[in-house]
Motif scaffolding. Structure first.
Motif, PDB file in Angstrom:
ATOM      1  N   ARG A 115       0.883  -1.147   0.013  1.00 44.38           N
ATOM      2  CA  ARG A 115       0.073  -0.132  -0.326  1.00 44.38           C
ATOM      3  C   ARG A 115       1.300   1.465   0.156  1.00 44.38           C
ATOM      4  NH1 ARG A 115      -5.238  -0.447   1.993  1.00 44.38           N
ATOM      5  NH2 ARG A 115      -5.881   1.603   2.151  1.00 44.38           N
ATOM      6  N   PRO A 116       0.477   2.571  -0.967  1.00 45.14           N
ATOM      7  CA  PRO A 116       0.873   3.545  -0.665  1.00 45.14           C
ATOM      8  C   PRO A 116       1.983   3.804   1.252  1.00 45.14           C
ATOM      9  CG  PRO A 116      -0.701   3.852  -2.198  1.00 45.14           C
ATOM     10  CD  PRO A 116      -0.679   2.242  -1.430  1.00 45.14           C
ATOM     11  N   ILE A 117       2.358   4.742   1.031  1.00 42.71           N
ATOM     12  CA  ILE A 117       3.294   5.257   2.000  1.00 42.71           C
ATOM     13  C   ILE A 117       2.802   6.112   2.696  1.00 42.71           C
ATOM     14  CG2 ILE A 117       5.131   3.902   2.309  1.00 42.71           C
ATOM     15  CD1 ILE A 117       6.428   6.677   1.945  1.00 42.71           C
ATOM     16  N   SER A 118       1.164   6.923   1.852  1.00 46.61           N
ATOM     17  CA  SER A 118       0.643   8.102   2.301  1.00 46.61           C
ATOM     18  C   SER A 118       0.006   8.777   0.834  1.00 46.61           C
ATOM     19  CB  SER A 118       1.206   9.209   2.673  1.00 46.61           C
ATOM     20  OG  SER A 118       2.367   9.530   1.352  1.00 46.61           O
ATOM     21  N   GLU A 119      -1.488   8.711   0.685  1.00 44.42           N
ATOM     22  CA  GLU A 119      -2.184   9.398  -0.478  1.00 44.42           C
ATOM     23  C   GLU A 119      -3.244  10.753   0.249  1.00 44.42           C
ATOM     24  OE1 GLU A 119      -4.277   5.742  -1.845  1.00 44.42           O
ATOM     25  OE2 GLU A 119      -4.293   4.863   0.280  1.00 44.42           O
ATOM     26  N   ASN A 120      -3.774  10.835  -0.755  1.00 45.63           N
ATOM     27  CA  ASN A 120      -5.051  11.785  -0.402  1.00 45.63           C
ATOM     28  C   ASN A 120      -5.089  11.955  -1.808  1.00 45.63           C
ATOM     29  OD1 ASN A 120      -3.259  13.784  -2.834  1.00 45.63           O
ATOM     30  ND2 ASN A 120      -2.616  14.361  -1.151  1.00 45.63           N
ATOM     31  N   ILE A 121      -6.685  12.768  -2.152  1.00 44.58           N
ATOM     32  CA  ILE A 121      -7.267  12.618  -3.029  1.00 44.58           C
ATOM     33  C   ILE A 121      -6.507  12.735  -4.128  1.00 44.58           C
ATOM     34  CG2 ILE A 121      -7.830  15.469  -3.274  1.00 44.58           C
ATOM     35  CD1 ILE A 121     -10.693  12.791  -3.566  1.00 44.58           C
ATOM     36  N   SER A 122      -5.101  13.714  -4.368  1.00 41.37           N
ATOM     37  CA  SER A 122      -4.927  13.751  -5.458  1.00 41.37           C
ATOM     38  C   SER A 122      -3.429  12.915  -6.007  1.00 41.37           C
ATOM     39  CB  SER A 122      -4.884  15.407  -6.342  1.00 41.37           C
ATOM     40  OG  SER A 122      -3.725  15.780  -5.475  1.00 41.37           O
ATOM     41  N   THR A 123      -3.105  12.018  -4.923  1.00 42.69           N
ATOM     42  CA  THR A 123      -2.104  11.941  -4.556  1.00 42.69           C
ATOM     43  C   THR A 123      -1.278  11.114  -4.513  1.00 42.69           C
ATOM     44  OG1 THR A 123      -0.682  13.494  -3.431  1.00 42.69           O
ATOM     45  CG2 THR A 123      -0.844  14.480  -5.795  1.00 42.69           C
ATOM     46  N   ALA A 124      -0.285  10.080  -4.238  1.00 44.33           N
ATOM     47  CA  ALA A 124      -0.249   8.914  -3.357  1.00 44.33           C
ATOM     48  C   ALA A 124       1.900   8.681  -3.404  1.00 44.33           C
ATOM     49  CB  ALA A 124      -0.705   7.594  -4.342  1.00 44.33           C
ATOM     50  N   LYS A 125       1.619   8.549  -2.001  1.00 44.48           N
ATOM     51  CA  LYS A 125       3.685   8.541  -2.431  1.00 44.48           C
ATOM     52  C   LYS A 125       4.010   7.014  -1.934  1.00 44.48           C
ATOM     53  CE  LYS A 125       5.543  12.639  -0.162  1.00 44.48           C
ATOM     54  NZ  LYS A 125       6.227  13.271   0.777  1.00 44.48           N
ATOM     55  N   LEU A 126       4.369   6.692  -3.179  1.00 49.25           N
ATOM     56  CA  LEU A 126       4.813   4.942  -2.968  1.00 49.25           C
ATOM     57  C   LEU A 126       6.215   5.007  -2.398  1.00 49.25           C
ATOM     58  CD1 LEU A 126       3.712   4.136  -6.410  1.00 49.25           C
ATOM     59  CD2 LEU A 126       2.600   4.446  -4.801  1.00 49.25           C
ATOM     60  N   SER A 127       6.812   3.402  -2.097  1.00 45.36           N
ATOM     61  CA  SER A 127       8.261   3.771  -1.451  1.00 45.36           C
ATOM     62  C   SER A 127       8.517   2.613  -1.951  1.00 45.36           C
ATOM     63  CB  SER A 127       8.510   3.668   0.027  1.00 45.36           C
ATOM     64  OG  SER A 127       9.763   3.742   0.937  1.00 45.36           O
ATOM     65  N   CYS A 128      10.328   2.439  -2.316  1.00 49.39           N
ATOM     66  CA  CYS A 128      10.726   0.631  -2.664  1.00 49.39           C
ATOM     67  C   CYS A 128      11.512   0.346  -1.564  1.00 49.39           C
ATOM     68  CB  CYS A 128      12.056   1.191  -2.874  1.00 49.39           C
ATOM     69  SG  CYS A 128      12.043   2.943  -4.626  1.00 49.39           S
ATOM     70  N   ILE A 129      11.556  -0.764  -1.459  1.00 51.58           N
ATOM     71  CA  ILE A 129      12.765  -1.253  -0.309  1.00 51.58           C
ATOM     72  C   ILE A 129      13.884  -0.983   0.086  1.00 51.58           C
ATOM     73  CG2 ILE A 129      12.994  -3.794   0.912  1.00 51.58           C
ATOM     74  CD1 ILE A 129       9.715  -3.236   0.773  1.00 51.58           C
ATOM     75  N   TYR A 130      14.662  -0.152   1.726  1.00 52.27           N
ATOM     76  CA  TYR A 130      15.341  -0.396   1.335  1.00 52.27           C
ATOM     77  C   TYR A 130      16.062  -0.277   3.468  1.00 52.27           C
ATOM     78  CZ  TYR A 130      14.198   4.666   2.775  1.00 52.27           C
ATOM     79  OH  TYR A 130      13.794   5.930   3.068  1.00 52.27           O
ATOM     80  N   ILE A 131      16.803  -0.226   3.814  1.00 49.06           N
ATOM     81  CA  ILE A 131      17.735   0.815   4.623  1.00 49.06           C
ATOM     82  C   ILE A 131      18.421   1.224   4.908  1.00 49.06           C
ATOM     83  CG2 ILE A 131      17.116  -2.005   5.673  1.00 49.06           C
ATOM     84  CD1 ILE A 131      20.032  -2.507   6.056  1.00 49.06           C
ATOM     85  N   PRO A 132      18.378   2.117   5.664  1.00 48.41           N
ATOM     86  CA  PRO A 132      19.219   3.347   6.109  1.00 48.41           C
ATOM     87  C   PRO A 132      21.263   3.144   5.405  1.00 48.41           C
ATOM     88  CG  PRO A 132      17.965   3.682   7.734  1.00 48.41           C
ATOM     89  CD  PRO A 132      17.765   2.377   6.973  1.00 48.41           C
ATOM     90  N   PRO A 133      21.782   3.792   4.825  1.00 50.88           N
ATOM     91  CA  PRO A 133      21.655   5.239   3.685  1.00 50.88           C
ATOM     92  C   PRO A 133      20.953   4.893   2.636  1.00 50.88           C
ATOM     93  CG  PRO A 133      24.225   4.279   3.793  1.00 50.88           C
ATOM     94  CD  PRO A 133      22.996   3.095   4.948  1.00 50.88           C
ATOM     95  N   VAL A 134      19.941   5.883   2.916  1.00 56.66           N
ATOM     96  CA  VAL A 134      19.313   5.386   0.937  1.00 56.66           C
ATOM     97  C   VAL A 134      19.982   5.825   0.410  1.00 56.66           C
ATOM     98  CG1 VAL A 134      18.867   8.188   1.127  1.00 56.66           C
ATOM     99  CG2 VAL A 134      16.877   6.146   0.539  1.00 56.66           C
ATOM    100  N   LYS A 135      20.955   5.985   0.320  1.00 61.53           N
ATOM    101  CA  LYS A 135      22.351   6.617  -0.673  1.00 61.53           C
ATOM    102  C   LYS A 135      22.866   5.449  -1.311  1.00 61.53           C
ATOM    103  CE  LYS A 135      21.795  11.119  -0.961  1.00 61.53           C
ATOM    104  NZ  LYS A 135      21.260  12.193  -2.249  1.00 61.53           N
ATOM    105  N   ARG A 136      22.389   4.241  -0.325  1.00 61.56           N
ATOM    106  CA  ARG A 136      23.543   3.350  -0.688  1.00 61.56           C
ATOM    107  C   ARG A 136      23.449   2.412  -2.019  1.00 61.56           C
ATOM    108  NH1 ARG A 136      23.006  -1.322   4.271  1.00 61.56           N
ATOM    109  NH2 ARG A 136      24.033  -3.034   2.218  1.00 61.56           N
ATOM    110  N   PHE A 137      21.973   2.564  -1.888  1.00 63.56           N
ATOM    111  CA  PHE A 137      20.871   1.777  -3.104  1.00 63.56           C
ATOM    112  C   PHE A 137      20.619   2.492  -5.000  1.00 63.56           C
ATOM    113  CE2 PHE A 137      19.913   0.072   1.030  1.00 63.56           C
ATOM    114  CZ  PHE A 137      20.288  -0.992   1.285  1.00 63.56           C
ATOM    115  N   LYS A 138      20.339   1.699  -5.237  1.00 64.19           N
ATOM    116  CA  LYS A 138      19.784   1.801  -6.728  1.00 64.19           C
ATOM    117  C   LYS A 138      18.194   1.834  -7.088  1.00 64.19           C
ATOM    118  CE  LYS A 138      20.726   2.130 -11.933  1.00 64.19           C
ATOM    119  NZ  LYS A 138      21.515   1.129 -12.985  1.00 64.19           N
ATOM    120  N   TYR A 139      17.764   2.587  -7.278  1.00 63.73           N
ATOM    121  CA  TYR A 139      16.287   2.549  -7.113  1.00 63.73           C
ATOM    122  C   TYR A 139      15.489   2.880  -8.659  1.00 63.73           C
ATOM    123  CZ  TYR A 139      16.879   3.675  -2.521  1.00 63.73           C
ATOM    124  OH  TYR A 139      17.816   3.769  -1.026  1.00 63.73           O
ATOM    125  N   ILE A 140      15.077   1.450  -9.693  1.00 65.98           N
ATOM    126  CA  ILE A 140      14.060   1.900 -10.677  1.00 65.98           C
ATOM    127  C   ILE A 140      12.849   1.265 -10.580  1.00 65.98           C
ATOM    128  CG2 ILE A 140      14.409   0.383 -12.318  1.00 65.98           C
ATOM    129  CD1 ILE A 140      16.972  -0.724 -12.403  1.00 65.98           C
TER     130      ILE A 140
END
Length: 196
Positions: A115-140
């Motif tokens: 499920r989206p991590i947050s959503e409202n009437i016009s948008t939804a925020k989606l999250s990849c799977i990761y642990i900190p530090p976030v810049k350690r990984f590449k996201y596609i």
């Protein structure tokens, strides 16, 4: 006690302390070339006999240090998470268990639908799977189109905010480390009428 036996006793005490220090270093962080997961596997007992030259076999002292390790549960059922490594014997202060370190753990790559991590009437925020530090990984991020090859999107961040369309849209995020996919997760973003 003459000076030679006093020196011998001090030397033995110093060697014993050095042995304990080296064993402690091995326990706390040294990996001696072993893979990370093998650092805290059960160690075989260490026997050390006294080096007194005038002792008889019955007076020899034997020291045995047995270190047993237990792994806590992984914080995730898929992708990448963390777990505690617990020492179950030989803790300071006589405790029955103590945390030696926290390490990464991995579950199956496919995390399925989320499920989206947050959503409202016009948008939804989606999250990849990761642990900190976030810049350690590449996201596609990919747009999943039924019956067609997925379209790779230009977004390469761990969090993706999407605007709702007139029809449901499916997205997938692949998390990679060193060119190896370690987690995938999918989302459906519903139309404004299908929210919440």
């Amino acid at each position: 006690m003459d000076s030679s036996s006093s020196f011998s006793a001090r030397l033995e005490l110093l060697l014993g302390a050095l042995l304990l220090l080296l064993e402690g270093r091995e326990l706390v962080g040294g990996n001696n070339g072993l893979p990370r997961e093998a650092n805290f596997l059960d160690f075989s007992p260490v026997n050390r006999q006294s080096s007194r030259s005038n002792s008889s076999p019955n007076e020899d002292e034997k020291y045995t240090v047995v270190k047993k390790v237990e792994y806590g549960m992984c914080t995730v059922t898929c992708g990448i998470g963390i777990r505690e490594v617990l020492l179950t014997n030989g803790c300071p202060g006589g405790e029955s268990k103590c945390i030696v370190r926290v390490e990464e753990c991995r579950g199956p790559i496919d995390c399925g639908w989320n499920r989206p991590i947050s959503e409202n009437i016009s948008t939804a925020k989606l999250s990849c799977i990761y642990i900190p530090p976030v810049k350690r990984f590449k996201y596609i991020w990919k747009l999943l189109v039924p019956g067609q090859q997925a379209l790779i999107l230009p977004n390469d961040s761990a969090i993706f905010e999407v605007h709702r369309e007139n029809h449901p849209v499916a997205f997938q995020c692949d998390t990679s480390e060193k060119n190896e996919v370690i987690a995938t997760v999918k989302y459906t973003v519903y139309t404004t009428g299908g929210v919440l």
